[in-house]
Design a protein around this motif. Structure first.
Motif, short mmCIF file in Angstrom:
data_model
loop_
_atom_site.label_atom_id
_atom_site.label_comp_id
_atom_site.label_asym_id
_atom_site.label_seq_id
_atom_site.Cartn_x
_atom_site.Cartn_y
_atom_site.Cartn_z
N GLU A 135 0.78 -1.14 -0.20
CA GLU A 135 0.05 -0.05 -0.13
C GLU A 135 0.98 1.18 0.09
O GLU A 135 0.64 2.02 -0.74
CB GLU A 135 -1.06 -0.15 1.18
CG GLU A 135 -1.83 1.09 1.11
CD GLU A 135 -2.84 1.24 0.07
OE1 GLU A 135 -3.38 2.30 0.01
OE2 GLU A 135 -3.14 0.28 -0.60
N TYR A 193 -8.11 -7.30 -5.14
CA TYR A 193 -8.58 -6.27 -3.98
C TYR A 193 -9.97 -6.40 -3.70
O TYR A 193 -10.58 -6.74 -2.70
CB TYR A 193 -8.31 -4.74 -4.51
CG TYR A 193 -8.93 -3.78 -3.53
CD1 TYR A 193 -8.42 -3.32 -2.63
CD2 TYR A 193 -10.22 -3.14 -3.90
CE1 TYR A 193 -8.78 -2.33 -1.70
CE2 TYR A 193 -10.75 -2.23 -3.00
CZ TYR A 193 -10.09 -1.82 -2.00
OH TYR A 193 -10.58 -0.91 -1.14
N CYS A 194 -11.02 -6.69 -4.94
CA CYS A 194 -12.32 -6.85 -4.70
C CYS A 194 -12.47 -8.35 -4.31
O CYS A 194 -13.38 -8.21 -3.52
CB CYS A 194 -13.03 -6.49 -5.99
SG CYS A 194 -13.10 -4.59 -6.43
N ALA A 213 -10.50 -0.57 -9.29
CA ALA A 213 -9.55 -0.92 -8.37
C ALA A 213 -8.14 -1.47 -9.15
O ALA A 213 -6.90 -1.21 -8.79
CB ALA A 213 -9.96 -2.37 -7.63
N THR A 267 -6.12 -4.55 1.90
CA THR A 267 -6.83 -3.32 2.39
C THR A 267 -8.20 -3.25 2.29
O THR A 267 -8.79 -3.77 1.21
CB THR A 267 -6.02 -1.95 1.67
OG1 THR A 267 -6.09 -1.97 0.24
CG2 THR A 267 -4.49 -2.21 1.99
N ASP A 268 -8.84 -2.32 2.70
CA ASP A 268 -10.15 -2.22 2.52
C ASP A 268 -10.47 -0.74 2.96
O ASP A 268 -10.62 -0.40 4.26
CB ASP A 268 -11.41 -3.05 3.44
CG ASP A 268 -12.71 -2.92 3.09
OD1 ASP A 268 -13.05 -1.93 2.56
OD2 ASP A 268 -13.36 -3.61 3.38
N LYS A 322 -4.97 -0.47 -6.60
CA LYS A 322 -5.50 -1.22 -5.17
C LYS A 322 -4.99 -2.26 -4.98
O LYS A 322 -4.70 -3.30 -5.48
CB LYS A 322 -7.00 -1.37 -5.10
CG LYS A 322 -7.95 -0.13 -5.41
CD LYS A 322 -7.74 0.83 -4.42
CE LYS A 322 -8.64 2.13 -4.42
NZ LYS A 322 -8.33 3.32 -3.66
N VAL A 323 -4.66 -2.46 -3.56
CA VAL A 323 -3.71 -3.65 -2.82
C VAL A 323 -4.65 -4.44 -2.15
O VAL A 323 -5.49 -4.19 -1.07
CB VAL A 323 -2.74 -3.00 -1.89
CG1 VAL A 323 -2.08 -4.01 -1.25
CG2 VAL A 323 -1.81 -2.21 -2.70
N ALA A 324 -4.62 -5.79 -2.43
CA ALA A 324 -5.52 -6.71 -1.75
C ALA A 324 -5.17 -6.77 -0.47
O ALA A 324 -3.91 -6.60 -0.09
CB ALA A 324 -5.36 -8.13 -2.42
N CYS A 355 -9.39 -9.34 -10.04
CA CYS A 355 -9.14 -8.44 -9.28
C CYS A 355 -9.15 -8.89 -7.62
O CYS A 355 -10.09 -9.30 -7.09
CB CYS A 355 -10.48 -7.19 -9.31
SG CYS A 355 -10.25 -5.82 -8.23
#
Length: 181
Positions: free
Chosen positions: A29, A79-80, A167, A176-177, A172-174, A77
């Motif tokens: 991140e 992240y999602c 994402a 993290t939320d 976007k980084v898996a 994806c």
């Protein structure tokens, strides 16, 4: 090795593996250099959030997560996928079903006919460039959902595909939320 010993080793390994992820996630991140979409285009971001919320209305939360998980698999994806598998777990989804979403056609007995129809439609819409949405896939979904539900399922498929693309495009980084801060 006894079963109890093997179970204890497996559990300890899982705990160690989870603990080891935190620094890697934080480093990934911190290294992210792409734009923050929500800050750069707040009106667009809020519009997508609103579209997503409207799409979910009246749908079974478990079905919502299955659709989002399958589209995220297809779009690669991470992240999602991480976010929605966690959401599904929090909502009480069964681990076995979560593991079978990617191969649902080979594990149909884990899913209801309605869920199977939604997963097939998710695949067709997500991969629309590969052959459109076949009439048989659409007809099967229409047989399980009334017009309002079907419109919401389609809308949900559209929103998760949009979120996947946001994402992926913004790195976007898996793990993290950003919904939680």
């Amino acid at each position: 090795m006894t079963t109890n010993t093997a179970t204890a080793i497996t559990a300890a390994t899982a705990i160690t593996a989870d603990a080891d992820l935190t620094p890697g996630i934080a480093a990934a991140e911190a290294a992210r250099t792409r734009l923050d979409f929500a800050k750069a285009a707040p009106k667009v971001f809020r519009a997508i959030v609103g579209f997503d919320a409207a799409a979910r209305e009246g749908l079974d939360p478990a079905l919502v997560e299955l659709i989002q998980i399958r589209a995220s698999h297809l779009n690669h994806c991470a992240y999602c996928l991480h976010m929605h598998t966690n959401d599904a777990r929090k909502a009480g989804e069964n681990e076995d079903r979560l593991h079978m979403v990617a191969v649902w056609r080979e594990a149909r007995h884990f899913f209801t006919p309605k869920e199977q129809a939604a997963l097939a439609l998710t695949e067709a819409v997500t991969l629309v460039a590969d052959g459109g949405v076949p009439d048989a896939v659409y007809a099967e979904a229409a047989a399980h959902f009334d017009d309002r539900e079907l419109a919401h399922v389609l809308s949900l498929i559209l929103t998760i595909n949009t979120w996947n693309r946001v994402a992926l495009a913004t790195g976007k980084v898996a793990g993290t939320d950003e919904r939680t801060g």
